[in-house]
Enzyme design. Structure first.
Site, PDB file in Angstrom:
ATOM      1  N   GLN A  48       3.084  23.687   9.860  1.00 47.19           N
ATOM      2  CA  GLN A  48       4.234  24.217  10.586  1.00 47.19           C
ATOM      3  C   GLN A  48       5.137  23.116  11.131  1.00 47.19           C
ATOM      4  O   GLN A  48       6.133  23.392  11.788  1.00 47.19           O
ATOM      5  CB  GLN A  48       3.761  25.123  11.728  1.00 47.19           C
ATOM      6  CG  GLN A  48       3.014  26.352  11.231  1.00 47.19           C
ATOM      7  CD  GLN A  48       2.390  27.172  12.360  1.00 47.19           C
ATOM      8  OE1 GLN A  48       2.506  26.840  13.531  1.00 47.19           O
ATOM      9  NE2 GLN A  48       1.702  28.253  11.987  1.00 47.19           N
ATOM     10  N   HIS A 104       1.522  25.410  15.586  1.00 54.70           N
ATOM     11  CA  HIS A 104       1.964  25.707  16.947  1.00 54.70           C
ATOM     12  C   HIS A 104       2.586  24.496  17.655  1.00 54.70           C
ATOM     13  O   HIS A 104       2.161  24.099  18.726  1.00 54.70           O
ATOM     14  CB  HIS A 104       0.810  26.289  17.769  1.00 54.70           C
ATOM     15  CG  HIS A 104       0.286  27.585  17.212  1.00 54.70           C
ATOM     16  ND1 HIS A 104      -0.600  28.378  17.898  1.00 54.70           N
ATOM     17  CD2 HIS A 104       0.521  28.212  16.039  1.00 54.70           C
ATOM     18  CE1 HIS A 104      -0.890  29.454  17.151  1.00 54.70           C
ATOM     19  NE2 HIS A 104      -0.236  29.363  16.011  1.00 54.70           N
ATOM     20  N   TYR A 106       2.350  32.316  31.743  1.00 52.26           N
ATOM     21  CA  TYR A 106       2.562  33.455  30.844  1.00 52.26           C
ATOM     22  C   TYR A 106       1.258  33.977  30.240  1.00 52.26           C
ATOM     23  O   TYR A 106       1.283  34.852  29.384  1.00 52.26           O
ATOM     24  CB  TYR A 106       3.660  33.128  29.827  1.00 52.26           C
ATOM     25  CG  TYR A 106       4.975  33.056  30.574  1.00 52.26           C
ATOM     26  CD1 TYR A 106       5.725  34.209  30.783  1.00 52.26           C
ATOM     27  CD2 TYR A 106       5.363  31.895  31.222  1.00 52.26           C
ATOM     28  CE1 TYR A 106       6.864  34.190  31.566  1.00 52.26           C
ATOM     29  CE2 TYR A 106       6.503  31.861  32.015  1.00 52.26           C
ATOM     30  CZ  TYR A 106       7.241  33.017  32.180  1.00 52.26           C
ATOM     31  OH  TYR A 106       8.353  33.003  32.983  1.00 52.26           O
TER      32      TYR A 106
END
Lengths: 339, 339
Positions: B61, B123, B219
């Site tokens: 990624q 990520h 979060y």
């Protein structure tokens, strides 16, 4: 570290006092819910009544409530008060400001009247806080009619953000309202660390909350809550839902929080930056130890020693001051013990 | 109201493009994840490669990721890029800025290297957003090691807030980090209505989230999530916890969101103020209709018509532009149909 302190009585015997604020030279103004304002001289401890108050519709939880100085007090002399007024719908929460001339308020003007009229005498809020940009936050409650807290068509169950003249900032999300879903907010501070407004609110049976107040946010009452209704039935849909804020901490059983302060003084070094909350039903002063915006531990102080605590503020020379509720309300100063 | 639109191809055939930004005269810069930067001329549609790129460690990624202009671009000429670099711990997310001279980057300087090194190639984040005070937000991910998202000892799983030169503002809560508990944030905007940063993040199996990014907030990943692990097991302790934020909305099943835009143009009047999100797995463009900070409805556009959508931005003249992923990536412009 546990701090030891001396508990000094500043003044006593005021029926249901609600809030207090220190003038620059150390005199203190104390509101009495039934509609009196007191000035206690720092030097003599003498207490005298202040005249020229705004209209006050006292009864139940309503009356003369919060009092704060404008951040520019030293140049403009404004003192802000929240108070309940009669309105066509019953009674509403209002904010007035005035200057102090000896023992008399002058230049009195009502800067805002909340559209939270209701026929109950419950859940008026109301604390007043200025942030570091000079905006004035006014906490309210749901007027004891929980369905109003998710309804933005009036101010019941919202928290307001105003300019100091009572006008509405153009960047507010919902008119005067800045957030909603609040049951009854009786403690609020501007936290200089996070540069945000923190507030706590009463739950029903359980579910008192501490929250950071965010633009436009929904604090969930009565759709979500960690408490239960007084009859034991479940509230709303549970404890969480997307689009609704989670508290930083909650208290079950309820402590019935009132008053809030961020300690920034030097007299108690290990308290620096901590949050203090008064407890009515809990009859104690609660210290919340925080790292940034996380509450990492709590300490219960003065449990059942002074009764129900209505307000807590920092005083001169880093003292922490508390105001007790009930017929014989008193203002106390916590200061370092003499060495 | 449903808007009709024409779908115009701007350029096509770029392998795995990741982001794009428009220069003042309408030329567009497009990043290719493997480490190329393309400039497409507005007038001719001609595409040419831009040289002088920063170090890029491409793989998985990682590679050359986001690209944005400085808010003061017209006077200072700075273009910011996020990119993955080799580091002693494997690879990390970095931010560089440069000026553009024809088809060559000049004055290249790396302004920040995140402390999110890891040996996976997953990520990395990473979107770049400037707010209205000029602070630069950098989204990151947990590097595929979920335990790192609740750990503030490095930047994995956090979202950063920097000055434009990469230095750390004194009022950040956790060094460079502004919030934490993020799994992988590949969409972020500054919302001019709420004046806050909004971001979405990928869940695991289910549990993609849209959040408003608040100073110091947690979060929740991987302590709370609306999704499940890919093996179907429960994640953490459930969907909510005090001290952890609830999303504005979540998606289960996952749509795999990437790219985000607030539509502020006039070409599609009924879209004004709405949020647009690209979907990779979902293969659509998703419109989030909002009132203030509430999402009140959603609309799925272009479903399975153009494939996986990696990025979405507003273009010149109020067009909405989308960039598709995969071997034959294309940039499209949605514009009002000719009348």
């Amino acid at each position: 570290m546990e701090e030891s302190f001396a508990l000094v009585t500043v003044t006593e015997g005021i029926p249901n006092p609600w809030s207090f604020t220190f003038l620059p030279r150390g005199d203190v103004l104390i509101t009495q819910r039934s509609g009196k304002l007191w000035r206690v001289e720092a030097a003599s401890g003498r207490r005298s009544e202040v005249g020229g108050l705004p209209e006050i519709d006292a009864g139940g939880q309503g009356g003369l409530l919060d009092i704060v100085l404008h951040p520019g007090y030293s140049s403009n002399g404004w003192i802000y008060m929240s108070h309940v007024v009669s309105s066509s719908g019953g009674s509403s929460t209002a904010v007035s400001r005035a200057r102090l001339d000896g023992n008399r308020l002058t230049d009195l003007e009502r800067v805002f009247t909340a559209d939270n009229a209701g026929s109950t005498t419950r859940h008026f809020g109301s604390r007043l806080v200025f942030d570091d940009e000079g905006y004035l936050y006014v906490s309210l409650g749901d007027r004891g009619e929980s369905g109003r807290a998710q309804d933005l068509s009036d101010h019941a169950g919202t928290l307001l953000r105003l300019r100091d003249d009572g006008s509405i900032p153009g960047d507010n999300p919902y008119g005067a309202a800045f957030s909603y879903g609040h049951r009854n907010v009786q403690g609020m501070v501007f936290d200089p660390v996070s540069r945000e407004v923190w507030a706590h609110e009463h739950g029903a049976r359980g579910g008192d909350e501490v929250n950071i107040i965010k633009r436009g946010a929904n604090y969930g009452w009565p759709r979500i809550s960690y408490g239960r209704n007084y009859d034991g039935s479940r509230i709303g849909i549970g404890t969480a839902a997307p689009g609704m804020e989670q508290p930083l901490v909650y208290w079950d059983p309820s402590i019935a929080p009132s008053g809030m302060a961020v300690y920034t003084g030097d007299a108690f070094p290990s308290w620096k930056g901590d949050i203090f909350v008064g407890a009515l039903a809990g009859q104690h002063l609660r210290r919340l130890v925080r790292e940034g915006t996380r509450i990492v531990s709590q300490e219960v102080l003065l449990e059942k020693r002074v009764g129900r605590i209505r307000d807590v503020r920092q005083g001169p020379e880093g003292a922490l001051c508390i105001l007790t509720d009930e017929r014989n309300g008193s203002l106390y100063r916590l200061e370092p013990p003499e060495s």
